[in-house]
Design a protein around this motif. Structure first.
Motif: not given
Length: 418
Positions: A97-119
């Motif tokens: 995935v080419t893009g900037s990871a902007t945050g980690i939600d450790r409770e939900a276990k997701t990585v948020s991306m600059e484009d608004g998506s989450s992984i």
């Protein structure tokens, strides 16, 4: 996003969130595609095959190695030779995935991306490298780095430093301010000085000088470097420690000056490398401690702040291991072993680490330092070490340099599956 999670008291492996869906592949997300992150992705592919869903996030479509960028500066490599991509890993099944990871939600276990998506992830590997603390050097800033480059993050800054070096005239002076400990690549500033001196010498610049205003009283491979400078570049390099200069009081990049308690030094080229800390995404997720770096479990590289997260490379507090590409690659293999064991219910092997740092002083004059490491009393501890000797023959120094070139080819193949 800043996330909350209960600090890890013991490193018991948690239950898996995908347990109710036996057909789903466990999800491993990796932030950072350098020596730690890319190596971990490749090692997981080799160790676990297609049993894992592996996503690698990096903001760039190409990766320029900071390691060996000094050889580009010295004219021993071209820029293309230190630039790589993740295409082969993608072909093997890694979701790049080419893009900037902007945050980690450790409770939900997701990585948020600059484009608004989450992984979503079941295990997260964070290998974000370092961030520069620009204001640790008075007068320096991210904007000032466009005039006085740090080139401690490879890419445009590396090219800018080379352009400025190549533009110097005989009689021009270079002033370098290395970083305080701890920092990425301990011998790096001093190999860089060697490569700058090599360029000046090759041009026949007999009147140019390089001044090093070091905040540290000593540095990695110091005797080897100072002996090398005296032999290869007599009178060209001067190292000044803090007991002499008393500290950097102000950098004025427009005037080209570095003011210290001892004197003000003028440079046609200023190379300022400020203090460092773990990459922002790690600190913002609460993975770092007051030191600015991330504590880990010595047996696995698992974060001591979150049992579902592993941290690699320059961002970590890795005991006796230096912050180097070799270290990050070694840590990635220990981490991949632990992640595979977590997610596939297979055997976890004991952790063993290693590191070697090579430096080039002049053509065919290579030196090295390194060690083997094991977890001892909760810390990654050196168990055996080595360093080049002062009285080595020219043949040994040449062989050391050739060994370093072979290693670069090997680690980049290991990182990018090429």
């Amino acid at each position: 996003m800043v996330m909350s999670a209960t600090a890890l008291g013991t490193l018991a492996v948690p239950s898996l969130s995908f347990g109710q869906n036996r057909s789903a592949k466990p999800k491993v997300v990796i932030i950072g595609g350098g020596a730690g992150g890319a190596s971990a992705a490749h090692e997981l592919l080799r160790a676990a095959g297609d049993t894992l869903n592996i996503t690698l996030i990096d903001r760039e479509s190409q990766y320029t190695t900071c390691f060996y960028s000094n050889l580009y500066l010295g004219g021993f490599r071209d820029f293309d030779s230190i630039t790589h991509n993740w295409d082969a890993l993608s072909e093997m099944g890694v979701n790049k995935v080419t893009g900037s990871a902007t945050g980690i939600d450790r409770e939900a276990k997701t990585v948020s991306m600059e484009d608004g998506s989450s992984i979503a992830y079941d295990r997260l590997i964070v290998s974000p490298g370092i961030d520069l603390i620009y204001d640790s050097v008075p007068g320096y800033s991210e904007e000032a780095a466009e005039t006085a480059p740090h080139a401690w993050k490879a890419g445009p800054q590396t090219q800018l430093l080379k352009e400025k070096l190549d533009a110097l005239q005989d009689g021009d002076q270079i002033v370098m301010v290395p970083p305080p400990n701890p920092y990425r690549c301990p011998p790096g500033p001093y190999e860089r000085v060697s490569m700058m001196a090599h360029v000046l010498k090759e041009k026949g610049f007999t009147n140019s000088r390089i001044i090093i205003l070091d905040p540290k009283p000593s540095f990695s491979k110091q005797v080897l470097f100072t002996d090398g400078w005296q032999a290869e570049y007599p009178g060209m390099v001067e190292w000044i420690g803090p007991e002499i200069h008393g500290g950097v009081a102000m950098v004025d990049v427009e005037a080209g000056t570095v003011e210290t308690d001892f004197d003000t030094f003028q440079g046609a080229l200023l190379n300022i490398v400020p203090a460092q800390k773990a990459g922002a995404i790690a600190t913002e997720a609460g993975l770092a401690d007051d030191s600015g770096f991330c504590p880990i479990d010595a047996e696995s590289m698992r974060s001591t702040m979150d049992e579902n997260i592993f941290v690699l490379g320059d961002a970590t507090i890795a005991g006796d291991m230096p912050k180097s590409a070799f270290s990050a690659n070694s840590q990635a293999k220990v981490c991949a072993n632990a992640v595979r064991a977590d997610l596939t219910d297979t055997r976890k092997f004991p952790a063993k680490y290693s590191n070697t740092c090579w430096s080039l002083i002049q053509t065919d004059n290579g030196v090295k330092v390194g060690a083997q490491y094991s977890p001892v009393d909760g810390k990654i501890t050196s168990t055996a070490d080595f360093v080049s000797q002062q009285d080595e023959t020219a043949e040994i120094r040449k062989a050391t340099y050739e060994e370093s070139i072979a290693w670069y080819d090997a680690i980049t193949q290991d990182m990018f599956a090429t």
